[in-house]
Design a protein around this motif. Structure first.
Motif: not given
Length: 452
Positions: A349-350, A363-367, A369, A334, A328, A360
């Motif tokens: 996941t996060r 939109d810059t932090c992807q939940k 992958f 992750y 992140c 969190k």
């Protein structure tokens, strides 16, 4: 207070220390002697009749390995001096002690046939039927160095240099390039299979590969525990071992200069061809086997390969950690969540630290992958690298190292007596003797559990 009694089981070392009168019957009992007798017995009715006890001679060769008797000469001396040992091997009072020449002739007949390898496969089948090998077993691959008795080649004397026109280096001119490319393609096509790339082995059968394995002793090199290079002249023994039962499922001998990775595909093909009743779930190996064709061959037999990643001067991506997990914006890795078999993807996941992170909800932090394993089989394994499940499975790889140590310490693998390609018969006798002892120990422990 109650006394808790721990279950007492036999070990491999204990059966080797048991008295021969008790242990030999247990160890040699599972062996079907008839194929060996057919290989060494006289085929023609002409000539002088044989007066040798072939059954006792075969048993004595196996007992020589178990008792760690170094040579055939020492074996004959033991047979001459100990009447009890002679009876334990199966000889009678009417039998004379065979000569060294008789033993050598018999070993040559065994070496010319595939009877030892077939006997080993039959013992593995027996162990499977008796429940000592799990059909969905976890297996491990490794190689060990074996020194040869052949004389080490002397260094060639330096000859007076002859003046030669220096070869022009750099890119070939267009007029010569096409001819040079055709020449290189022809040379590559005519190379032996074990001098080609590993992926060329995928289209070959095990029989084709086994016929071309180089067996002449060569100089080999390996790194010891201190990271220093160690050289030896001889062979490499390659084993594929069941991690739970510690049975040798397939084994091959090669020249000492063969790369470990080039013997993994023949071992896996031998496993699926000789033991179709086994469906291994995981293939474990060290970084020397980190090649994409080995991952592909593992998938062909329905298994997942867990192999230590070999960096090979590669630079890790900046957005991944050392286990190739996404990172992140705060630099936290992750967490591996699961594997989706429908799409063959890994889900990450996060990290836990994201719960208190101010980014969190942005939109810059992807939940989540999701990464396909086929995008890079070396980096993305199932389970994912760095996960607890990965480490739990991979630590079972020590089983193959333990078997290598047993073979060298107790079963004469470090005492190859024959020279050249005939060294293979000593290698096979060592593995056969180990398997016989392992099966005897498992049967003893099973009977003790039932009696308790």
């Amino acid at each position: 207070m109650f006394n808790i009694r721990q279950e007492r089981l036999f070990s491999l070392e204990e059966i080797l220390e048991t008295s021969p009168r008790e242990s030999y019957a247990l160890i040699l009992g599972p062996l079907d002697i008839n194929p060996l007798l057919e290989a060494v017995s006289k085929k023609a009715i002409f000539g002088a009749p044989t007066q040798l006890n072939y059954t006792a001679m075969i048993y004595s060769l196996i007992i020589r390995v178990i008792e760690r008797i170094p040579t055939i000469k020492d074996l004959r001396k033991r047979l001459k001096n100990s009447l009890e040992f002679r009876f334990d091997c199966g000889f009678t009072l009417a039998d004379s002690v065979p000569s060294e020449a008789s033993y050598c002739r018999m070993i040559k007949k065994i070496d010319d046939s595939s009877v030892l390898a077939n006997s080993q496969d039959d013992l593995v089948l027996q162990a499977f039927k008796e429940g000592f090998i799990d059909p969905e077993c976890v297996v491990a691959i490794d190689a060990t160095h074996i020194e040869a008795r052949d004389r080490k080649p002397e260094k060639k004397q330096e000859e007076t240099p002859v003046e030669k026109t220096p070869k022009k280096r750099g890119r070939k001119p267009k007029s010569e390039r096409e001819a040079w490319l055709k020449e290189q393609e022809e040379l590559e096509k005519n190379r032996p299979i074990f001098e080609k790339k590993i992926e060329d082995q995928l289209s070959c059968t095990f029989t084709e590969l086994a016929q071309h394995i180089p067996l002449d002793p060569q100089w080999g090199i390996k790194k010891n525990s201190e990271g220093k290079n160690v050289f030896w002249y001889g062979f490499k023994g390659h084993l594929l071992v069941d991690c739970k039962g510690q049975y040798v499922l397939s084994s091959l001998l090669s020249s000492g200069n063969i790369n470990d990775g080039k013997m993994a595909i023949p071992l896996l093909k031998a496993l699926s061809e000789k033991h179709p009743y086994l469906n291994p779930s995981y293939i474990l190996a060290d970084a020397g086997y980190d090649y994409i064709p080995i991952y592909q061959q593992a998938r062909c037999i329905g298994a997942r390969a867990l192999i230590d990643y070999n960096k090979r001067n590669e630079q890790l991506p900046e957005d991944n950690d050392k286990y190739f997990r996404p990172i992140c914006q705060k630099g936290y890795s992750y967490r591996y969540d699961s594997h989706d078999p429908r799409y063959d993807t890994l889900k990450y996941t996060r990290p836990k630290e994201c719960q208190e992170c101010p980014l969190k909800d942005s939109d810059t932090c992807q939940k989540v992958f999701k990464i396909k394993t086929l995008s890079d089989p070396r980096k993305y394994t199932v389970p994912a690298r760095g996960s607890d499940r990965y480490f739990e499975l991979y630590k079972q790889r020590t089983a193959v190292e333990r078997v290598n140590a047993y073979l060298k310490e107790y079963f004469q693998l470090n005492n190859i007596r024959h020279r050249g390609k005939s060294a293979q018969v000593d290698f096979q006798f060592s593995i056969l003797a180990y398997t016989l002892c392992k099966l005897a120990v498992d049967r003893l422990n099973k009977s003790m559990r039932i009696a308790a």
